[in-house]
Motif scaffolding. Sequence first.
Motif, PDB file in Angstrom:
ATOM      1  N   UNK A   1       0.830  -1.202   0.000  1.00  0.00           N
ATOM      2  CA  UNK A   1       0.000   0.000   0.000  1.00  0.00           C
ATOM      3  C   UNK A   1       0.868   1.258   0.000  1.00  0.00           C
ATOM      4  N   UNK A   2       1.925   1.269   0.828  1.00  0.00           N
ATOM      5  CA  UNK A   2       2.834   2.417   0.846  1.00  0.00           C
ATOM      6  C   UNK A   2       3.553   2.580  -0.484  1.00  0.00           C
ATOM      7  N   UNK A   3       3.900   1.474  -1.120  1.00  0.00           N
ATOM      8  CA  UNK A   3       4.547   1.552  -2.431  1.00  0.00           C
ATOM      9  C   UNK A   3       3.619   2.185  -3.460  1.00  0.00           C
ATOM     10  N   UNK A   4       2.330   1.835  -3.428  1.00  0.00           N
ATOM     11  CA  UNK A   4       1.364   2.460  -4.321  1.00  0.00           C
ATOM     12  C   UNK A   4       1.258   3.964  -4.050  1.00  0.00           C
ATOM     13  N   UNK A   5       1.255   4.341  -2.785  1.00  0.00           N
ATOM     14  CA  UNK A   5       1.145   5.760  -2.444  1.00  0.00           C
ATOM     15  C   UNK A   5       2.380   6.521  -2.921  1.00  0.00           C
ATOM     16  N   UNK A   6       3.567   5.994  -2.643  1.00  0.00           N
ATOM     17  CA  UNK A   6       4.796   6.660  -3.071  1.00  0.00           C
ATOM     18  C   UNK A   6       4.900   6.723  -4.589  1.00  0.00           C
ATOM     19  N   UNK A   7       4.549   5.635  -5.251  1.00  0.00           N
ATOM     20  CA  UNK A   7       4.592   5.631  -6.721  1.00  0.00           C
ATOM     21  C   UNK A   7       3.594   6.622  -7.293  1.00  0.00           C
ATOM     22  N   UNK A   8       2.468   6.794  -6.639  1.00  0.00           N
ATOM     23  CA  UNK A   8       1.478   7.766  -7.112  1.00  0.00           C
ATOM     24  C   UNK A   8       1.996   9.194  -6.997  1.00  0.00           C
ATOM     25  N   UNK A   9       2.736   9.476  -5.937  1.00  0.00           N
ATOM     26  CA  UNK A   9       3.297  10.812  -5.795  1.00  0.00           C
ATOM     27  C   UNK A   9       4.383  11.076  -6.835  1.00  0.00           C
ATOM     28  N   UNK A  10       5.233  10.068  -7.081  1.00  0.00           N
ATOM     29  CA  UNK A  10       6.342  10.266  -8.004  1.00  0.00           C
ATOM     30  C   UNK A  10       5.920  10.257  -9.469  1.00  0.00           C
ATOM     31  N   UNK A  11       4.851   9.579  -9.797  1.00  0.00           N
ATOM     32  CA  UNK A  11       4.434   9.472 -11.196  1.00  0.00           C
ATOM     33  C   UNK A  11       3.129  10.206 -11.463  1.00  0.00           C
ATOM     34  N   UNK A  12       2.754  11.082 -10.567  1.00  0.00           N
ATOM     35  CA  UNK A  12       1.580  11.939 -10.730  1.00  0.00           C
ATOM     36  C   UNK A  12       0.283  11.162 -10.889  1.00  0.00           C
TER      37      UNK A  12
END
Length: 72
Positions: free
Chosen positions: A31-42
């Motif tokens: 879940x944290x990976x999805x959140x971080x990836x969402x921030x980095x890839x808009x």
Amino acid sequence: MHRITDFIEKQSFGVCKAIGDRVGFSSSSVRLSFVYASFFTFGSPIVLYFALAFWRNVRHAMRQQRSTVWDL
């Protein structure tokens, strides 16, 4: 805190838990990976998340509809 995350996971699509169970990671790290990836890839992993949720619901509906191959 564990009861809250279980409640949210049951009410949501359960994609992160399914990925975590399949890969062998905890659902919170996925879940944290999805959140971080969402921030980095808009926000592009959000589209992937919803596609996986749709596919997961389709598979679940197909499994409930037919229990064996011979039930046509």
